[in-house]
Every structure is written in structure tokens, then in C-alpha cells.
Design an enzyme around this catalytic site. Sequence first.
Site, mmCIF file in Angstrom:
data_model
loop_
_atom_site.group_PDB
_atom_site.id
_atom_site.type_symbol
_atom_site.label_atom_id
_atom_site.label_comp_id
_atom_site.label_asym_id
_atom_site.label_seq_id
_atom_site.Cartn_x
_atom_site.Cartn_y
_atom_site.Cartn_z
ATOM 1 N N ARG A 198 0.844 -1.192 0.000
ATOM 2 C CA ARG A 198 0.000 0.000 0.000
ATOM 3 C C ARG A 198 0.882 1.246 0.000
ATOM 4 O O ARG A 198 2.037 1.201 0.408
ATOM 5 C CB ARG A 198 -0.912 0.022 1.222
ATOM 6 N N HIS A 279 -3.440 3.152 -6.400
ATOM 7 C CA HIS A 279 -3.803 1.906 -5.712
ATOM 8 C C HIS A 279 -3.923 0.738 -6.679
ATOM 9 O O HIS A 279 -3.864 -0.425 -6.264
ATOM 10 C CB HIS A 279 -5.126 2.092 -4.957
ATOM 11 N N HIS A 305 -3.812 -9.439 3.383
ATOM 12 C CA HIS A 305 -5.254 -9.643 3.543
ATOM 13 C C HIS A 305 -5.516 -10.740 4.569
ATOM 14 O O HIS A 305 -4.775 -11.728 4.636
ATOM 15 C CB HIS A 305 -5.894 -10.025 2.201
#
Length: 328
Positions: A198, A279, A305
Amino acid sequence: MASIRKRGNAYQVRVSRKGCDAMVKSFASRPQAQQWGRAMEHALDLQPMHLQTPAKSVTFGDLLEKYLQTVTPHKRGAKDESWRIHAIKRDPICKIPVSEITTRDAAQYRDRRLAMVSPGTVRREFNLLNHVWSIAKVEWLLALHASPFKEIKLPKEPEARQRRLSTTEWDALILAASESRSVWLKPLMVVANETALRRSELLALTASDIDFERGYLSVRKSKSGHSRLVPLTTTALEELQSWFSDPELNETRQITPSAVNQAFRKVCKRAGVMDFHWHDFRHCATSHFAELGLSAVELMAITGHRQLGSLMRYAHVQADHIRRKINV
């Protein structure tokens, strides 16, 4: 606060506090009234939000403000949530006493917001509103009815973006970034495209987070609150070695997310690359790793995740890749 007035031969003391029902009692002397008033004020200070029934003066805006001051600051995404709460507080629903809010009010709030923001934003706001209601009921001991936001039908989760760069587009972006005055942009782009990190994770990287011998980097500040080790490709490792050995790059690494977005938009325009967001690098990298044959568990170890459903919003295997595999 306590107020005292004489009514006939008695002294009537009234203790009121926003969010609480007023307490009134009469005494034969003023000292007795003052003593009782101080005692009641002290009791309210110990449990400022304890109510048997919600007072009409407590609005939903009051709950949001208390949440903003006491709960939000302890969250990792405090800044974003603060902006979200300030946006919600401008809505008429915040003027309604909590004892009077109904599901109809919640539904009308949903419809007003959908006319202004995306369905995804509305879903995130309702998650926040439900949490505010739950905290007020469980931790602040407000006598609230069931959350009026819980049973409202929300818009569907927007479809995940599937935008991926072609080889030509990537080459054009790298060339444009190389000519940019923001010398830190190209290394950020390369590492993002090779690691699925990120933007916030990239900007938080330091040399101590990278094991150059073993080829790993450590993410210490993750969106989910969990740390993880990310294996590095040869390209990512070489870029990071150049990055952290270049004094000029190290001096300009204290940049903001908005600065990254602004510089990247200019590069995309110069390269002629349309409809590509920063992103989307995370989508590109995750999908590429999936096409290499990595399992879901391996992909989640890289991306951070915690749920398979979240991972699947980022892993988009191209149809051409599948076609080639089934025709081998």
C-alpha cells in the site's frame, strides 16, 4: 451544574447536565441544598453518560462528538475517520434526539448520502454509525433501543477495479517518471508494482525494515494492524538498494500521500495513461503473483489480507493467461 433558589421557606436545588435528566430536591436550609448539589454533581462526574432513559437533549450529533474525542484518536485510521465524522455531522440526522431516531431516519440519511457520495462510502459510514451506537449503549451505558442503522438495506459493494497496465503503458510511465522532478516517484512506482505494498506502507519504509541479504522487507504498520514479511523480487531488491544508498532520495523521502498522488497524476498525463490510480499497482502486483501460480495463502502472506474475499477483489487473472494454460 447545581442551581439553588428559595421557594417559600424551602431551598430548591436543581442539578442538570447535558445528556442527563435533571434532578430536583428541596431542603430546609441552603447549606443542606449546597451539600446535596455537590454530591450529585460528583456522582455525575463519575458516570457522566449513565442514563436510565435517554434525555431528549442528547442528539446523535452529541454521540458522534464524544466518539470523535474518545474513540477515534486511538484508531490507526484516525485522520480519515475524523473527516468522515465531520461530514456526517453536517447531516440533519445529527440534530435528532437519540430516543427518537428511527429506521426511517436512517433510510433517509442513506438516500441523502447516496446523492452525494459513492455506495462504498455510504457502506463505510453505516459501519461507523453502528459502531457509535454500540459503544454508546455498551460502554457509555446509554439506555438505547436497537440500532436504527443495522437493518437498513445498503447499496451493493461496488465492483472491484480490474485495471491493469499493459507492457507499453508501464514503459511509458517509467519513462515519464524518470523525467519527473520528483526523484522519489520512480522508485516508489517500481517497488509498488513489484510488492503490492500500500502507499502508506511504502512511505513508512526505512532501511532497517529491509533484509537485503535474505531478500525480504518487513511491514510494521499495516492497515489491518498486523505486521508481515514480504518477499522481494530481484527487481524490487535492486530498486530498494539504489533507493536507500542514494542520499538525494533519502533526503526527499519525507513526502505526503497527497504529494505522491499529485506527482503521479502528472506522470500519467505525460505518459498518456488513462484511468489508472496509484492503488491499482496493488491490483497489478497481486494479479501477477496469482498468474505465477501462488496459492491463496501465499498471496495473503504477501498482501496482508486476512480474508479470502478481500484478496479476490485484488487478484484478477487475465483471460489470455487462462486461455494459454488450458491450451497447453
